[in-house]
Design a protein around this motif. Structure first.
Motif, PDB file in Angstrom:
ATOM      1  N   ASP A   1       0.861  -1.189   0.000  1.00 51.86           N
ATOM      2  CA  ASP A   1       0.000   0.000   0.000  1.00 51.86           C
ATOM      3  C   ASP A   1       0.899   1.242   0.000  1.00 51.86           C
ATOM      4  O   ASP A   1       1.563   1.534   1.000  1.00 51.86           O
TER       5      ASP A   1
ATOM      6  N   SER B   1       0.108   4.315  -0.027  1.00 54.03           N
ATOM      7  CA  SER B   1      -0.593   5.537   0.408  1.00 54.03           C
ATOM      8  C   SER B   1       0.341   6.524   1.096  1.00 54.03           C
ATOM      9  O   SER B   1       0.146   7.735   1.035  1.00 54.03           O
TER      10      SER B   1
ATOM     11  N   PRO C   1       2.387  -1.319   4.822  1.00 55.30           N
ATOM     12  CA  PRO C   1       1.377  -2.374   4.984  1.00 55.30           C
ATOM     13  C   PRO C   1       0.998  -2.993   3.644  1.00 55.30           C
ATOM     14  O   PRO C   1       1.187  -2.377   2.594  1.00 55.30           O
TER      15      PRO C   1
ATOM     16  N   ILE D   1      -1.435  -4.221   0.673  1.00 57.85           N
ATOM     17  CA  ILE D   1      -2.506  -3.461   0.034  1.00 57.85           C
ATOM     18  C   ILE D   1      -3.904  -3.943   0.451  1.00 57.85           C
ATOM     19  O   ILE D   1      -4.865  -3.193   0.413  1.00 57.85           O
TER      20      ILE D   1
END
Lengths: 94, 294
Positions: free
Chosen positions: B132, B134, B279, B281
């Motif tokens: 992830d 993000s 982390p 996804i």
């Protein structure tokens, strides 16, 4: 009422988008309606975005009211962590 | 002609000294990079921002390219001199640099950052499809928003990102030539009749979770603190150069120094995102309020 952030704003980074979400949420807050806010297919929320949306609602209605009306769902670990940081660092008024 | 010999990061002091000297447009600058052997993303911005600054002042600038072939190829691949020549006001084109696993050097604002963020995430996710990314989006958006909200930069903000596949880290650097974090912090403290802080103290003040200069009505701060919290979880690294201060946070430990780039005016932040610690996804958390324990 279930609201999808992706249907309301085009990004989750700017003050302008945060303000658009604020306008949408205020409608339900005024009526005291519960909202399920879905983060499905959205990017993580920047501090500017949160300041203009969640921060404004916290100022207007207080943390307890906010918590009682808003349920966050479909969050990734990172999205959840961003919000936790935001609430932990704020001066949360009850 | 003024010749500036640059062979290491601290040599950029000479460039910033020149900025502070208010050089007139009838001067000419020669950047001698002959012995500069390794550019990190942060050095790319340290070079670009003053060049753009002087270009806007109509000062003629020339370059003596690095002797080392590898370094010359790198600068050519990332399009450094081409970028400095064109001096785009907007990121008209954003094309990934496959040969260097990098996103291009660009000038961006909150208005134009969405496309850059989208393409950066899409490009780097090819290298780590299960992670992830993000945090990458967040890093770019927080840093660009900070420049807009606090910096008063005459050249907006510049960004450059590069993946280091062997280390499995992404370096993101965002810079500006604005007033710097210490000036913004001390102006705010002065308005509240609070004591003036040293530049290092002011940077530490700015990353504290309960402080903000609140330079705009909508701005409650917390952007830098947000990134610091993620650095702790992710065991990443952040370098903040702002005016005379330099703060390094690595794996939960924060160390501060006097900025070795003397006369630096502005803010330059380089984040090193550790991909292994991001982390996966697919992780979705269910009940936020219960998980967050509020």
């Amino acid at each position: 009422m279930k609201l999808f952030i992706k249907d309301i704003v085009k990004d989750t980074y700017t003050n302008a988008s945060g303000y658009a979400l604020l306008i949408a949420l205020q409608y339900y807050f005024r009526d005291g309606q519960q909202i399920t806010l879905s983060f499905k297919d959205t990017t993580p929320t920047s501090t500017s975005f949160l300041n203009s949306s969640v921060g404004e609602l916290l100022d207007q209605y207080g943390f307890s009211k906010f918590k009682s009306l808003v349920k966050f769902v479909d969050m990734t670990v990172t999205q959840s962590q961003v919000l936790k940081n935001y609430f932990h660092s704020g001066d949360l008024k009850s | 002609m003024i010749t500036l010999t640059l062979s290491s990061r601290s040599d950029f002091s000479k460039v910033f000294q020149l900025i502070n000297s208010d050089l007139s447009s009838d001067n000419e600058i020669m950047y001698d990079l002959t012995n500069f052997s390794f550019f990190e993303p942060i050095d790319i911005l340290l070079f670009t921002m003053p060049v753009i600054y002087f270009k806007n002042k109509k000062v003629l600038q020339r370059y003596r390219h690095p002797l080392k072939q590898q370094t010359r190829s790198y600068l050519s691949d990332i399009g450094l001199f081409e970028f400095c020549k064109t001096n785009f006001q907007e990121p008209i084109t954003i094309e990934e640099i496959h040969s260097r696993s990098a996103m291009p050097l660009r000038r961006i604002t909150p208005v134009t950052m969405n496309d850059y963020i989208f393409r950066a995430q899409r490009y780097f996710s090819n290298h780590c499809p299960l992670k992830d990314l993000s945090f990458l989006n967040l890093t770019i958006s927080e840093l660009i928003n900070n420049v807009k909200d606090h910096a008063e930069s005459p050249i907006d903000a510049y960004i450059f990102c590069q993946l280091y596949p062997r280390l499995n880290i992404i370096k993101v650097v965002v810079g500006d030539l604005g007033i710097g974090i210490p000036t913004a912090v001390n102006a705010y403290r002065e308005s509240r009749k609070e004591s003036i802080l040293s530049d290092i103290e002011a940077i530490i003040w700015a990353i504290d979770q309960n402080t903000s200069t609140k330079s705009h009505p909508h701005n409650r701060g917390k952007g830098l603190n947000n990134l610091f919290e993620f650095i702790k979880y992710n065991r990443s690294i952040i370098n903040i150069y702002s005016n005379k201060g330099l703060l390094l946070a690595s794996k939960g430990r924060t160390t501060s120094f006097l900025n070795n780039i003397r006369d630096f005016q502005g803010t330059l932040i380089q984040m090193e995102i550790n991909i292994d610690n991001l982390p996966d996804i697919s992780n979705i958390e269910d009940d936020f309020w219960e998980q967050a324990q509020f």
